[in-house]
Design an enzyme around this catalytic site. Structure first.
Site, mmCIF file in Angstrom:
data_model
loop_
_atom_site.group_PDB
_atom_site.id
_atom_site.type_symbol
_atom_site.label_atom_id
_atom_site.label_comp_id
_atom_site.label_asym_id
_atom_site.label_seq_id
_atom_site.Cartn_x
_atom_site.Cartn_y
_atom_site.Cartn_z
ATOM 1 N N SER A 155 51.275 -53.396 104.555
ATOM 2 C CA SER A 155 51.670 -54.614 103.860
ATOM 3 C C SER A 155 50.853 -55.772 104.418
ATOM 4 O O SER A 155 50.399 -55.731 105.562
ATOM 5 C CB SER A 155 53.167 -54.896 104.024
ATOM 6 O OG SER A 155 53.548 -55.945 103.157
HETATM 7 C C1 LIG Z 1 49.536 -56.988 99.420
HETATM 8 S S1 LIG Z 1 51.199 -56.660 99.732
HETATM 9 C C2 LIG Z 1 52.078 -57.885 98.847
HETATM 10 C C3 LIG Z 1 51.914 -59.288 99.326
HETATM 11 C C4 LIG Z 1 53.028 -60.186 98.888
HETATM 12 N N1 LIG Z 1 52.987 -60.502 97.485
HETATM 13 C C5 LIG Z 1 53.119 -61.431 99.736
HETATM 14 O O1 LIG Z 1 53.154 -62.520 99.201
HETATM 15 O O2 LIG Z 1 53.180 -61.278 100.957
HETATM 16 C C6 LIG Z 1 51.509 -55.237 98.728
HETATM 17 C C7 LIG Z 1 52.954 -54.805 98.734
HETATM 18 O O3 LIG Z 1 53.146 -53.826 97.712
HETATM 19 C C8 LIG Z 1 54.197 -53.008 98.136
HETATM 20 N N2 LIG Z 1 54.258 -51.781 97.336
HETATM 21 C C9 LIG Z 1 53.514 -50.652 97.454
HETATM 22 N N3 LIG Z 1 53.911 -49.743 96.559
HETATM 23 C C10 LIG Z 1 54.917 -50.297 95.840
HETATM 24 C C11 LIG Z 1 55.742 -49.843 94.759
HETATM 25 N N4 LIG Z 1 55.624 -48.615 94.259
HETATM 26 N N5 LIG Z 1 56.663 -50.695 94.277
HETATM 27 C C12 LIG Z 1 56.824 -51.943 94.777
HETATM 28 N N6 LIG Z 1 56.074 -52.414 95.812
HETATM 29 C C13 LIG Z 1 55.140 -51.613 96.327
HETATM 30 C C14 LIG Z 1 53.891 -52.772 99.605
HETATM 31 O O4 LIG Z 1 55.034 -52.332 100.318
HETATM 32 C C15 LIG Z 1 53.402 -54.146 100.034
HETATM 33 O O5 LIG Z 1 54.423 -54.900 100.629
#
Ligand SMILES: C[S@@+](CC[C@H](N)C(=O)[O-])C[C@H]1O[C@@H](n2cnc3c(N)ncnc32)[C@H](O)[C@@H]1O
Length: 381
Positions: free
Chosen positions: A88
């Site tokens: 993340s």
């Molecule tokens: C780049 S980070 C997001 C950053 C966030 N928007 C912020 O402002 O901090 C990507 C996120 O997508 C989540 N993620 C991965 N697969 C996912 C899924 N199938 N459904 C929902 N979230 C997911 C990860 O756990 C991670 O926290």
């Protein structure tokens, strides 16, 4: 650096001003959101690799100049594959505001975010639209709990849910906008079904590592989604699912291999993002791994390499473009095909590529026009 409790506002405003000067922020409402949301509350510890590849971490409260900056901050590591890798992060605010601007969000809109992560982007949205109109989901329940606490300590209470975002969040639909901050290998039909009339989706469509870009889709009258890829390339971490299995890919051999020929395609191909994307559409295995091979004596790169789970591999010499391959799958053939197509089509940039997602979820990538000569259905969509 020593800071006091109120210093952050100066840094947050500085970040908002910088992004406005660079043209990433256009509307005053997003300037106000960036200036008004304490990013350090959402990212309290960040991870960074030193020049030996070792992950180090630092307290953000000690370095607000590094928090209120146009940089991605890794916030969680996962070692399930035997080595730590980011699971993340708080996306680079520059990319975040560019996406928010692109989505053309107006007062009264309801927005669903896929990938809550730290909650920072949900806070920007809540600042802009009010808590009642913001919905955000993440597959990791611990992240959702932590994000909820941090959002509420900063004064925001959007609706959060710990679910797999592949299914959207049907209980609160319809949404005017869906923004995904993790990449998908195909845009799910569920998202199309949860959009209001006139709705839009912005997501990174990524077929394999580095093979894709942001795509901006608009809901059509029949419920399908259609739109073009963004001009500027961007990349997010891949969406994951509870039952994902990791695929192991054998190492590239340093032997002579079987087949050998010279190529005119770009080497390494992943540095030519559109060619690399087309190569995926042309049949490169999704799990393909790529890298460079180093000369054992000089430690300088001498070849680009591709490897597939079935043991097939390709090595392309950087100096003379000689391709050496072994195994039952030619990994270079899709690259050759993609390069030919790209050259014959006058080297299109991302803006000439688009995507249609029909009401059954079939994703079709096209060049120039949705019903034009070149169209490819994404396998498994
Ligand atoms: C780049 S980070 C997001 C950053 C966030 N928007 C912020 O402002 O901090 C990507 C996120 O997508 C989540 N993620 C991965 N697969 C996912 C899924 N199938 N459904 C929902 N979230 C997911 C990860 O756990 C991670 O926290």
């Amino acid at each position: 650096m020593t800071t006091t409790a109120s210093d952050w506002t100066k840094y947050a405003r500085g970040l908002a001003d910088l992004m406005q000067e660079r043209g990433d922020i256009v509307s005053p409402a997003w300037h106000a959101a960036v200036a008004g949301v304490p990013r350090h509350t959402f990212v309290q510890r960040a991870y960074e690799q030193d020049n030996t590849g070792q992950w180090m971490n630092w307290e953000t409260s000690e370095h607000w100049d590094r928090v209120y900056a146009t940089r991605t901050l890794v916030t969680a590591l996962d070692s399930r594959r035997g080595y730590p890798e980011p699971s993340s992060s708080s996306t680079n605010p520059e990319l975040m505001v560019r996406m928010l601007e692109m989505l053309d969000i107006h007062d009264g809109y309801r927005v669903l975010e896929i990938g809550t992560g730290t909650g920072y982007n949900a806070a920007l949205l809540s600042h802009r639209l009010g808590d009642a109109r913001v919905f955000s989901v993440d597959i990791d329940p611990e992240l959702v709990t932590l994000a909820g606490q941090r959002l509420s300590s900063a004064g925001f209470r959007p609706t959060l849910a710990a679910v797999d975002g592949q299914a959207g969040l049907p209980e609160h639909a319809p949404y005017d906008r869906i923004i995904s901050t993790c990449s998908v290998p195909a845009v799910p039909a569920s998202w199309a079904g949860q959009l209001a009339s006139g709705g839009a989706v912005l997501v990174d469509l990524k077929l394999a590592i580095s093979a894709g870009n942001l795509v901006h889709l608009h809901r059509q009258d029949d419920g399908a989604l259609e739109g073009r890829f963004a001009t500027r390339w961007a990349s997010f971490m891949a969406m994951r699912h509870e039952n994902d299995e990791s695929v192991s890919v054998p190492r590239v051999e340093e032997t002579d291999g079987g087949r050998s020929y010279t190529t005119a395609a770009p080497v390494p191909p992943w540095n030519s993002p559109v060619v690399w994307f087309l190569a995926q559409l042309g049949g490169l295995p999704r799990e393909v791994e790529f890298g460079v091979l180093l000369d054992p004596e000089t430690r300088q790169p001498y070849a680009a390499s591709l490897a597939a789970p079935d043991g097939s591999w390709t090595r392309v010499n950087l100096a003379d473009q000689t391709v050496t391959e072994a195994g039952s799958t030619s990994l270079w053939e899709p690259v050759e095909w993609a390069n030919r197509l790209w050259t014959e089509a006058s080297q299109p940039g991302w803006e000439r590529l688009g995507l249609t997602v029909d009401t059954h979820g079939e994703n079709t990538v096209w060049l120039d026009e949705p019903d034009g000569e070149h169209r490819w259905t994404i396998a498994g969509s």
